[in-house]
Design a protein around this motif. Structure first.
Motif, PDB file in Angstrom:
ATOM      1  N   TRP A 101      10.013  -0.190   9.200  1.00 39.74           N
ATOM      2  CA  TRP A 101       9.161  -0.743   8.151  1.00 39.74           C
ATOM      3  C   TRP A 101       7.787  -0.076   8.156  1.00 39.74           C
ATOM      4  O   TRP A 101       7.222   0.222   7.093  1.00 39.74           O
ATOM      5  CB  TRP A 101       9.027  -2.244   8.329  1.00 39.74           C
ATOM      6  CG  TRP A 101       8.128  -2.913   7.323  1.00 39.74           C
ATOM      7  CD1 TRP A 101       6.986  -3.607   7.581  1.00 39.74           C
ATOM      8  CD2 TRP A 101       8.289  -2.958   5.899  1.00 39.74           C
ATOM      9  NE1 TRP A 101       6.436  -4.082   6.421  1.00 39.74           N
ATOM     10  CE2 TRP A 101       7.217  -3.695   5.369  1.00 39.74           C
ATOM     11  CE3 TRP A 101       9.249  -2.443   5.031  1.00 39.74           C
ATOM     12  CZ2 TRP A 101       7.062  -3.926   4.004  1.00 39.74           C
ATOM     13  CZ3 TRP A 101       9.104  -2.667   3.668  1.00 39.74           C
ATOM     14  CH2 TRP A 101       8.019  -3.396   3.168  1.00 39.74           C
ATOM     15  N   LYS A 102       7.244   0.201   9.328  1.00 44.09           N
ATOM     16  CA  LYS A 102       5.952   0.889   9.411  1.00 44.09           C
ATOM     17  C   LYS A 102       6.024   2.248   8.727  1.00 44.09           C
ATOM     18  O   LYS A 102       5.083   2.666   8.035  1.00 44.09           O
ATOM     19  CB  LYS A 102       5.535   1.052  10.873  1.00 44.09           C
ATOM     20  CG  LYS A 102       5.078  -0.230  11.541  1.00 44.09           C
ATOM     21  CD  LYS A 102       4.747   0.019  13.010  1.00 44.09           C
ATOM     22  CE  LYS A 102       4.360  -1.276  13.719  1.00 44.09           C
ATOM     23  NZ  LYS A 102       4.093  -1.051  15.170  1.00 44.09           N
ATOM     24  N   GLU A 103       7.140   2.936   8.915  1.00 43.33           N
ATOM     25  CA  GLU A 103       7.295   4.240   8.268  1.00 43.33           C
ATOM     26  C   GLU A 103       7.411   4.092   6.762  1.00 43.33           C
ATOM     27  O   GLU A 103       6.852   4.901   6.004  1.00 43.33           O
ATOM     28  CB  GLU A 103       8.512   4.969   8.833  1.00 43.33           C
ATOM     29  CG  GLU A 103       8.336   5.393  10.280  1.00 43.33           C
ATOM     30  CD  GLU A 103       9.451   6.272  10.796  1.00 43.33           C
ATOM     31  OE1 GLU A 103       9.327   6.777  11.921  1.00 43.33           O
ATOM     32  OE2 GLU A 103      10.460   6.442  10.067  1.00 43.33           O
ATOM     33  N   ALA A 104       8.146   3.062   6.315  1.00 46.36           N
ATOM     34  CA  ALA A 104       8.271   2.824   4.871  1.00 46.36           C
ATOM     35  C   ALA A 104       6.906   2.526   4.258  1.00 46.36           C
ATOM     36  O   ALA A 104       6.603   2.956   3.138  1.00 46.36           O
ATOM     37  CB  ALA A 104       9.240   1.678   4.609  1.00 46.36           C
ATOM     38  N   PRO A 122      11.792  -6.536   5.432  1.00 42.98           N
ATOM     39  CA  PRO A 122      13.148  -6.650   5.982  1.00 42.98           C
ATOM     40  C   PRO A 122      13.246  -7.659   7.129  1.00 42.98           C
ATOM     41  O   PRO A 122      14.229  -8.384   7.232  1.00 42.98           O
ATOM     42  CB  PRO A 122      13.445  -5.221   6.454  1.00 42.98           C
ATOM     43  CG  PRO A 122      12.614  -4.363   5.557  1.00 42.98           C
ATOM     44  CD  PRO A 122      11.341  -5.136   5.340  1.00 42.98           C
ATOM     45  N   ALA A 123      12.231  -7.699   7.984  1.00 40.55           N
ATOM     46  CA  ALA A 123      12.258  -8.650   9.095  1.00 40.55           C
ATOM     47  C   ALA A 123      12.223 -10.088   8.595  1.00 40.55           C
ATOM     48  O   ALA A 123      12.924 -10.966   9.125  1.00 40.55           O
ATOM     49  CB  ALA A 123      11.089  -8.393  10.044  1.00 40.55           C
ATOM     50  N   ASP A 124      11.418 -10.370   7.571  1.00 39.05           N
ATOM     51  CA  ASP A 124      11.376 -11.714   6.989  1.00 39.05           C
ATOM     52  C   ASP A 124      12.757 -12.134   6.497  1.00 39.05           C
ATOM     53  O   ASP A 124      13.223 -13.249   6.754  1.00 39.05           O
ATOM     54  CB  ASP A 124      10.406 -11.766   5.811  1.00 39.05           C
ATOM     55  CG  ASP A 124       8.949 -11.789   6.239  1.00 39.05           C
ATOM     56  OD1 ASP A 124       8.674 -12.137   7.392  1.00 39.05           O
ATOM     57  OD2 ASP A 124       8.098 -11.467   5.407  1.00 39.05           O
ATOM     58  N   PHE A 125      13.398 -11.224   5.756  1.00 39.50           N
ATOM     59  CA  PHE A 125      14.707 -11.550   5.194  1.00 39.50           C
ATOM     60  C   PHE A 125      15.725 -11.784   6.307  1.00 39.50           C
ATOM     61  O   PHE A 125      16.515 -12.737   6.242  1.00 39.50           O
ATOM     62  CB  PHE A 125      15.180 -10.426   4.274  1.00 39.50           C
ATOM     63  CG  PHE A 125      16.523 -10.686   3.663  1.00 39.50           C
ATOM     64  CD1 PHE A 125      16.659 -11.589   2.617  1.00 39.50           C
ATOM     65  CD2 PHE A 125      17.660 -10.041   4.137  1.00 39.50           C
ATOM     66  CE1 PHE A 125      17.908 -11.851   2.062  1.00 39.50           C
ATOM     67  CE2 PHE A 125      18.894 -10.290   3.578  1.00 39.50           C
ATOM     68  CZ  PHE A 125      19.024 -11.195   2.541  1.00 39.50           C
ATOM     69  N   PHE A 133      16.630  -5.313  18.008  1.00 40.73           N
ATOM     70  CA  PHE A 133      16.877  -5.366  16.571  1.00 40.73           C
ATOM     71  C   PHE A 133      15.567  -5.450  15.786  1.00 40.73           C
ATOM     72  O   PHE A 133      15.307  -4.659  14.883  1.00 40.73           O
ATOM     73  CB  PHE A 133      17.765  -6.568  16.259  1.00 40.73           C
ATOM     74  CG  PHE A 133      18.062  -6.768  14.800  1.00 40.73           C
ATOM     75  CD1 PHE A 133      19.201  -6.215  14.232  1.00 40.73           C
ATOM     76  CD2 PHE A 133      17.221  -7.518  13.991  1.00 40.73           C
ATOM     77  CE1 PHE A 133      19.482  -6.398  12.883  1.00 40.73           C
ATOM     78  CE2 PHE A 133      17.482  -7.703  12.642  1.00 40.73           C
ATOM     79  CZ  PHE A 133      18.620  -7.139  12.097  1.00 40.73           C
ATOM     80  N   TYR A 134      14.714  -6.398  16.138  1.00 42.19           N
ATOM     81  CA  TYR A 134      13.472  -6.580  15.380  1.00 42.19           C
ATOM     82  C   TYR A 134      12.443  -5.497  15.696  1.00 42.19           C
ATOM     83  O   TYR A 134      11.625  -5.140  14.838  1.00 42.19           O
ATOM     84  CB  TYR A 134      12.919  -7.981  15.606  1.00 42.19           C
ATOM     85  CG  TYR A 134      13.660  -9.030  14.810  1.00 42.19           C
ATOM     86  CD1 TYR A 134      13.592  -9.053  13.416  1.00 42.19           C
ATOM     87  CD2 TYR A 134      14.461  -9.977  15.438  1.00 42.19           C
ATOM     88  CE1 TYR A 134      14.285  -9.997  12.677  1.00 42.19           C
ATOM     89  CE2 TYR A 134      15.157 -10.937  14.703  1.00 42.19           C
ATOM     90  CZ  TYR A 134      15.067 -10.933  13.315  1.00 42.19           C
ATOM     91  OH  TYR A 134      15.765 -11.862  12.572  1.00 42.19           O
ATOM     92  N   GLU A 135      12.491  -4.955  16.896  1.00 41.13           N
ATOM     93  CA  GLU A 135      11.609  -3.835  17.220  1.00 41.13           C
ATOM     94  C   GLU A 135      11.939  -2.628  16.333  1.00 41.13           C
ATOM     95  O   GLU A 135      11.039  -1.993  15.763  1.00 41.13           O
ATOM     96  CB  GLU A 135      11.766  -3.461  18.692  1.00 41.13           C
ATOM     97  CG  GLU A 135      10.973  -2.234  19.117  1.00 41.13           C
ATOM     98  CD  GLU A 135      11.298  -1.819  20.533  1.00 41.13           C
ATOM     99  OE1 GLU A 135      11.780  -0.682  20.728  1.00 41.13           O
ATOM    100  OE2 GLU A 135      11.086  -2.632  21.457  1.00 41.13           O
ATOM    101  N   ALA A 136      13.244  -2.311  16.211  1.00 42.04           N
ATOM    102  CA  ALA A 136      13.659  -1.190  15.370  1.00 42.04           C
ATOM    103  C   ALA A 136      13.346  -1.461  13.901  1.00 42.04           C
ATOM    104  O   ALA A 136      12.957  -0.550  13.155  1.00 42.04           O
ATOM    105  CB  ALA A 136      15.153  -0.930  15.555  1.00 42.04           C
TER     106      ALA A 136
END
Length: 388
Positions: free
Chosen positions: A301-304, A71-74, A293-296
Motif C-alpha cells: 500500500w505504501k508503494e501504491a 486494502p488493510a481496512d477491507f 499478511f498485514y505487514e506485506a
C-alpha cells in the motif's frame, strides 16, 4: 480474543460503517450459520447487511459514492465476518470486485453505479470460454463453475477468449446483469457450503465490448487503490477468510477448555499438558501468519501511495496470502484435534472451521502452486502469466 468496537477507518477519513454496526450483523450470522450450509448460499437479508455495513462500497470510487478504503481496512472487515462464519466471510470478500470493475470504461462505470455504490459482483473466470464477435459486441456462451455469491449478485462476470485479442495473456471478463445468467445449483462440497458457488450458465448473451475488462490490466480510474494490483488483492481478500476462521476455532477451544472434562476421567482440557502445548503453538502460528499478511499489505500500500508498485513487493504479498490460508487451515486442524469428539458433529463450529479452512487453502490463488511461483520469483526465475 475479538477486537472491541472501534471505528473502521480509511487512510484519510472515517468510513461510515463502525464495528458496532458490524457487531449486530455478526450476531445474526452466528445464529444462522447452520442455515447457510443447508441452503447452500448466503441469504438475501445477510447480503443486504453486507451492503449496509459497507462491504460493497468499501473499494468503490468516491466519485460514485464509494469509500476507497485501504486494502488493510477491507481485509479487517472480511476477517471479522469470517470469524462469525467462513461462508459469509468468503461471500463478503468479493466486495473486492469493485477493484476489478475499475478496469471498465468510464461511461460503463457510470451505468454500473447509477443507483449507488453498493453493487454486488460475482462470477467465475475459468475455464475461459470462446466468445464470438458481433456487431453489438461479443456473443457469450458457456458454463463456469465456482461462481461464489452468484445467487444474490447484481452483476455476473465470466472469463472469455477472443481470436486476436490484444489483451495477450491476461484474461478478458465479460460483465452482464445477473438476470441474463442461469445459476445451476450444484454446490455439493465439504466446506464453505454456504457460499453458493454454483455453476453459472450463459446462453447467447450479447455483451457490448465496453462491458468487458481485462483482469489484471490497467484500470480506468486513478488513485492509490487502483494502483494496488487487482489480482494480488483478490488473493489476499480470500486468504484473510482463513485467518478469521482460524481465530474462531482457537477461541472455541479456549472457551471449552476450562470446563470440558473427558468421559474417561481425564482432567479438564485446560489442565492437560498436550492441550497447553498445542494451543500455544496454534496461537503463535496464527498471529505470525496474520502479522506477515498485514505487514506485506501495508508495504504494498505504501508503494501504491507513492505511485508505482514493485514486483518483489507484490510477490511477497502473494506469498503472505498463501501462507495465511495454509497456516489458517493448519490451525483449524490443530484446534479440531484438541476438541476431540466435540469436533465430530456436523453442526459444530470446529468441524465447520476445519472443512471451511481446508477449502480456502485449496483455492487456485492460494494453493501450493502459488508457493512455487513465489519461490521462482524470489530466486529471479521466470514466472507464469497471472502471477503475482
Amino acid at each position: 480474543m475479538n477486537a472491541p468496537p472501534e471505528k473502521i477507518t480509511s487512510g484519510t477519513h472515517a468510513a461510515t460503517a463502525t464495528w458496532a454496526d458490524l457487531s449486530k450483523l455478526l450476531v445474526d450470522i452466528r445464529a444462522r450459520r447452520n442455515e447457510f450450509s443447508r441452503a447452500q448460499k448466503i441469504p438475501k437479508e445477510i447480503v443486504g447487511g453486507f451492503r449496509r455495513v459497507g462491504v460493497y462500497r468499501a473499494m468503490a470510487a468516491k466519485r460514485f459514492g464509494g469509500e476507497e478504503r485501504t486494502p488493510a481496512d477491507f481485509c479487517r472487515l472480511v476477517e471479522r465476518i469470517s470469524e462469525a462464519d467462513g461462508s459469509a466471510g468468503w461471500v463478503a470478500s468479493f466486495g473486492d470486485g469493485a477493484r476489478y470493475l475499475a478496469a471498465l470504461p468510464d461511461d460503463t462505470l457510470r451505468k454500473v453505479y447509477a443507483n449507488g455504490p453498493d453493487v454486488v459482483l460475482a462470477g467465475a473466470l475459468f475455464p475461459l470460454q470462446p466468445a464470438k464477435r458481433c456487431a453489438d459486441g461479443f456473443i457469450v456462451n458457456g458454463v463456469w463453475p465456482f461462481a461464489s455469491g452468484s445467487p444474490e449478485a447484481d452483476l455476473i462476470g465470466v472469463g472469455i477468449t477472443l481470436e486476436d485479442d490484444p489483451s495477450g495473456d491476461l484474461p478478458r471478463v465479460a460483465v452482464m446483469p445477473a438476470e441474463k445468467v442461469t445459476i445451476r445449483p450444484n454446490w455439493d462440497v465439504i466446506g464453505l457450503q454456504g457460499t453458493g458457488s454454483h455453476d453459472v450458465v450463459v446462453s447467447d448473451v450479447i455483451v457490448p465490448e465496453e462491458w468487458t475488462l481485462i483482469r489484471g490490466g490497467p484500470p480506468t480510474l486513478d488513485g492509490p487503490i487502483y494502483r494496488y494490483p487487482a489480482v494480488a488483492f483478490a488473493a489476499q481478500a480470500h486468504a484473510i477468510v482463513g485467518i478469521g476462521i482460524a481465530r474462531s476455532a482457537i477461541d472455541d477451544v479456549i472457551a471449552m477448555a476450562e470446563t470440558r472434562a473427558s468421559i474417561t476421567g481425564a482432567p479438564v482440557m485446560a489442565e492437560r499438558g498436550y492441550v497447553q502445548l498445542e494451543i500455544a503453538k496454534a496461537e503463535a502460528m496464527l498471529r505470525s501468519a496474520r502479522s506477515f499478511f498485514y505487514e506485506a499489505t501495508e508495504e504494498l500500500w505504501k508503494e501504491a501511495l507513492k505511485g508505482e508498485v514493485n514486483l518483489g513487493t507484490t510477490t511477497l504479498m502473494r506469498l503472505a496470502a498463501t501462507n495465511a490460508a495454509r497456516q489458517g487451515a493448519e490451525v483449524c486442524r490443530i484446534a479440531s484435534g484438541l476438541a476431540g469428539t466435540e469436533a465430530l458433529y456436523s453442526n459444530s463450529n470446529l468441524a465447520r472451521a476445519m472443512c471451511d479452512s481446508f477449502v480456502v487453502a485449496q483455492h487456485a490463488a492460494l494453493n501450493e502452486g502459488t508457493l512455487q511461483s513465489a519461490g521462482r520469483a524470489l530466486l529471479g526465475s521466470a514466472i507464469q502469466p497471472g502471477f503475482p
